[in-house]
Design an enzyme around this catalytic site. Structure first.
Site, PDB file in Angstrom:
ATOM      1  N   LYS A  13      10.026  -2.190   8.203  1.00 51.81           N
ATOM      2  CA  LYS A  13       8.952  -3.177   8.419  1.00 51.81           C
ATOM      3  C   LYS A  13       9.533  -4.601   8.440  1.00 51.81           C
ATOM      4  O   LYS A  13       9.263  -5.377   9.349  1.00 51.81           O
ATOM      5  CB  LYS A  13       7.876  -3.059   7.324  1.00 51.81           C
ATOM      6  CG  LYS A  13       7.209  -1.678   7.271  1.00 51.81           C
ATOM      7  CD  LYS A  13       6.015  -1.648   6.329  1.00 51.81           C
ATOM      8  CE  LYS A  13       6.348  -1.845   4.864  1.00 51.81           C
ATOM      9  NZ  LYS A  13       7.160  -0.761   4.262  1.00 51.81           N
ATOM     10  N   ARG A  89      -2.344  -1.311   0.730  1.00 51.83           N
ATOM     11  CA  ARG A  89      -1.456  -0.253   0.258  1.00 51.83           C
ATOM     12  C   ARG A  89      -2.190   0.813  -0.533  1.00 51.83           C
ATOM     13  O   ARG A  89      -1.553   1.720  -1.077  1.00 51.83           O
ATOM     14  CB  ARG A  89      -0.424  -0.890  -0.645  1.00 51.83           C
ATOM     15  CG  ARG A  89       1.006  -0.599  -0.283  1.00 51.83           C
ATOM     16  CD  ARG A  89       1.850  -1.631  -0.999  1.00 51.83           C
ATOM     17  NE  ARG A  89       3.212  -1.289  -1.138  1.00 51.83           N
ATOM     18  CZ  ARG A  89       4.198  -2.059  -0.691  1.00 51.83           C
ATOM     19  NH1 ARG A  89       3.953  -3.150  -0.007  1.00 51.83           N
ATOM     20  NH2 ARG A  89       5.434  -1.726  -0.945  1.00 51.83           N
ATOM     21  N   ARG A 128      20.560  -1.435   1.732  1.00 53.40           N
ATOM     22  CA  ARG A 128      19.856  -2.626   2.233  1.00 53.40           C
ATOM     23  C   ARG A 128      20.292  -3.897   1.488  1.00 53.40           C
ATOM     24  O   ARG A 128      20.443  -3.898   0.272  1.00 53.40           O
ATOM     25  CB  ARG A 128      18.356  -2.421   2.034  1.00 53.40           C
ATOM     26  CG  ARG A 128      17.542  -3.597   2.470  1.00 53.40           C
ATOM     27  CD  ARG A 128      16.137  -3.220   2.738  1.00 53.40           C
ATOM     28  NE  ARG A 128      15.372  -2.974   1.524  1.00 53.40           N
ATOM     29  CZ  ARG A 128      14.068  -2.733   1.542  1.00 53.40           C
ATOM     30  NH1 ARG A 128      13.415  -2.657   2.691  1.00 53.40           N
ATOM     31  NH2 ARG A 128      13.415  -2.532   0.425  1.00 53.40           N
ATOM     32  N   ARG A 161      17.891  -5.939  -3.611  1.00 53.88           N
ATOM     33  CA  ARG A 161      16.651  -6.019  -4.375  1.00 53.88           C
ATOM     34  C   ARG A 161      16.748  -5.184  -5.648  1.00 53.88           C
ATOM     35  O   ARG A 161      17.336  -4.105  -5.646  1.00 53.88           O
ATOM     36  CB  ARG A 161      15.488  -5.496  -3.520  1.00 53.88           C
ATOM     37  CG  ARG A 161      14.984  -6.527  -2.559  1.00 53.88           C
ATOM     38  CD  ARG A 161      13.986  -5.979  -1.590  1.00 53.88           C
ATOM     39  NE  ARG A 161      12.966  -5.119  -2.167  1.00 53.88           N
ATOM     40  CZ  ARG A 161      11.903  -4.696  -1.486  1.00 53.88           C
ATOM     41  NH1 ARG A 161      11.742  -5.052  -0.223  1.00 53.88           N
ATOM     42  NH2 ARG A 161      11.017  -3.901  -2.055  1.00 53.88           N
ATOM     43  N   ARG A 172       8.754   4.274  -5.914  1.00 56.57           N
ATOM     44  CA  ARG A 172       8.115   3.648  -4.745  1.00 56.57           C
ATOM     45  C   ARG A 172       7.698   4.698  -3.722  1.00 56.57           C
ATOM     46  O   ARG A 172       6.642   4.583  -3.096  1.00 56.57           O
ATOM     47  CB  ARG A 172       9.072   2.618  -4.118  1.00 56.57           C
ATOM     48  CG  ARG A 172       9.195   1.380  -5.002  1.00 56.57           C
ATOM     49  CD  ARG A 172      10.425   0.578  -4.691  1.00 56.57           C
ATOM     50  NE  ARG A 172      10.391  -0.020  -3.382  1.00 56.57           N
ATOM     51  CZ  ARG A 172      11.487  -0.346  -2.684  1.00 56.57           C
ATOM     52  NH1 ARG A 172      12.690  -0.103  -3.173  1.00 56.57           N
ATOM     53  NH2 ARG A 172      11.366  -0.897  -1.511  1.00 56.57           N
TER      54      ARG A 172
HETATM   55  P1  AMP Z   1       7.770  -4.370  -0.452  1.00 56.16           P
HETATM   56  O1  AMP Z   1       8.618  -5.589  -0.296  1.00 56.16           O
HETATM   57  O2  AMP Z   1       6.643  -4.297   0.522  1.00 56.16           O
HETATM   58  O3  AMP Z   1       8.581  -3.099  -0.539  1.00 56.16           O
HETATM   59  O4  AMP Z   1       7.058  -4.528  -1.891  1.00 56.16           O
HETATM   60  C1  AMP Z   1       7.826  -4.621  -3.054  1.00 56.16           C
HETATM   61  C2  AMP Z   1       6.942  -4.427  -4.269  1.00 56.16           C
HETATM   62  O5  AMP Z   1       5.947  -5.458  -4.311  1.00 56.16           O
HETATM   63  C3  AMP Z   1       6.161  -3.131  -4.318  1.00 56.16           C
HETATM   64  O6  AMP Z   1       6.930  -2.041  -4.802  1.00 56.16           O
HETATM   65  C4  AMP Z   1       5.037  -3.522  -5.290  1.00 56.16           C
HETATM   66  O7  AMP Z   1       5.531  -3.600  -6.622  1.00 56.16           O
HETATM   67  C5  AMP Z   1       4.729  -4.950  -4.868  1.00 56.16           C
HETATM   68  N1  AMP Z   1       3.707  -4.988  -3.799  1.00 56.16           N
HETATM   69  C6  AMP Z   1       3.866  -5.467  -2.536  1.00 56.16           C
HETATM   70  N2  AMP Z   1       2.725  -5.335  -1.841  1.00 56.16           N
HETATM   71  C7  AMP Z   1       1.836  -4.745  -2.662  1.00 56.16           C
HETATM   72  C8  AMP Z   1       0.489  -4.331  -2.511  1.00 56.16           C
HETATM   73  N3  AMP Z   1      -0.175  -4.464  -1.345  1.00 56.16           N
HETATM   74  N4  AMP Z   1      -0.125  -3.749  -3.586  1.00 56.16           N
HETATM   75  C9  AMP Z   1       0.506  -3.604  -4.752  1.00 56.16           C
HETATM   76  N5  AMP Z   1       1.798  -3.945  -4.974  1.00 56.16           N
HETATM   77  C10 AMP Z   1       2.460  -4.528  -3.931  1.00 56.16           C
END
Ligand code: AMP
Length: 218
Positions: A13, A89, A128, A161, A172
């Site tokens: 993404k 999500r 990554r 990360r 995740r």
């Molecule tokens: P990402 O960068 O999209 O992989 O998001 C990293 C982390 O941010 C996720 O594992 C969650 O802890 C938090 N996060 C991001 N977006 C959301 C969301 N829409 N709802 C809940 N937690 C989120």
């Protein structure tokens, strides 16, 4: 136009969003990127999110809704469309987004879904690296920078990360399958889903995404 880029962690993404936004003049709203920036600045939002994120768990819905609301309003104020990334999500977040958009005379136009098997995701996520300055995404095995550890675009330092470690990755993926996949069923019932095979070279996926957006705008 309000779109969401949807797919498991590591499906690409973040890699794809920048080019799509530049091409179609969309504002990129990546809730994970915003939360990481809040953690770096030590804000109240960052403090609430930090531990949950490092374990790979979701942060509370109200926290991400606030982030999304502010950015959608800013985009609409200047007449731009939005590419959501990492939101909604779970089904409650779909309901939150629906009420937010209805109040502004909008709706979620389309979900672009990047599909790929879990087995492939683990190696993508452990390899990554992300630029701490501009968020460009690299992979040390499949898409490395010209100079190790340095961003080709802005010279920023590349970072791993905290949640790209194996235990957090497992959590995740569980969150994705348990909470996020049901969102697709809701959006599919509205005929608003385009599925794209993400287990292909970056350019091939980019072309399909661009085509899907062009068709939706036509
Ligand atoms: P990402 O960068 O999209 O992989 O998001 C990293 C982390 O941010 C996720 O594992 C969650 O802890 C938090 N996060 C991001 N977006 C959301 C969301 N829409 N709802 C809940 N937690 C989120």
């Amino acid at each position: 136009m309000i779109l969401t880029l949807f797919g498991p962690p590591g499906s690409g993404k973040g890699t794809q969003a920048g080019a799509l936004c530049r091409r179609y003049g969309l504002i990129h709203v990546a809730t994970g990127d915003v939360l990481r920036a809040e953690i770096r600045t030590g804000s109240e939002t960052g403090k609430r999110a930090s531990e949950l994120m490092s374990r790979g768990e979701f942060v509370p819905d109200d926290l991400v809704l606030g982030i999304v609301r502010d950015r959608i309003d800013a985009a609409l104020d200047c007449g731009k469309g939005v590419l959501l990334d990492g939101y909604p999500r779970n089904p409650d977040q779909v309901a939150d987004l629906d009420s937010l958009l209805v109040g502004r005379g909008r709706r979620l136009d389309m979900a672009l879904v990047l599909e790929i098997d879990d087995a492939k995701l683990i190696s993508r996520l452990t390899g990554r690296r992300i630029c701490g300055e501009c968020n460009r995404v690299y992979n040390v095995n499949t898409n490395p920078p010209s100079e190790p550890g340095v961003c080709d675009d802005c010279g920023g330092r590349l970072e791993q990360r905290a949640d790209d470690r194996e235990e957090a990755i497992a959590t995740r993926l569980e969150e994705y399958h348990g909470q996020t996949r049901p969102v697709l069923a809701v959006l599919e019932a509205r005929d608003a889903v385009v599925r794209i095979d993400a287990d292909r070279p970056i350019d091939a996926v980019r072309r399909d995404l661009a085509r899907a957006v062009a068709e939706a705008r036509a």
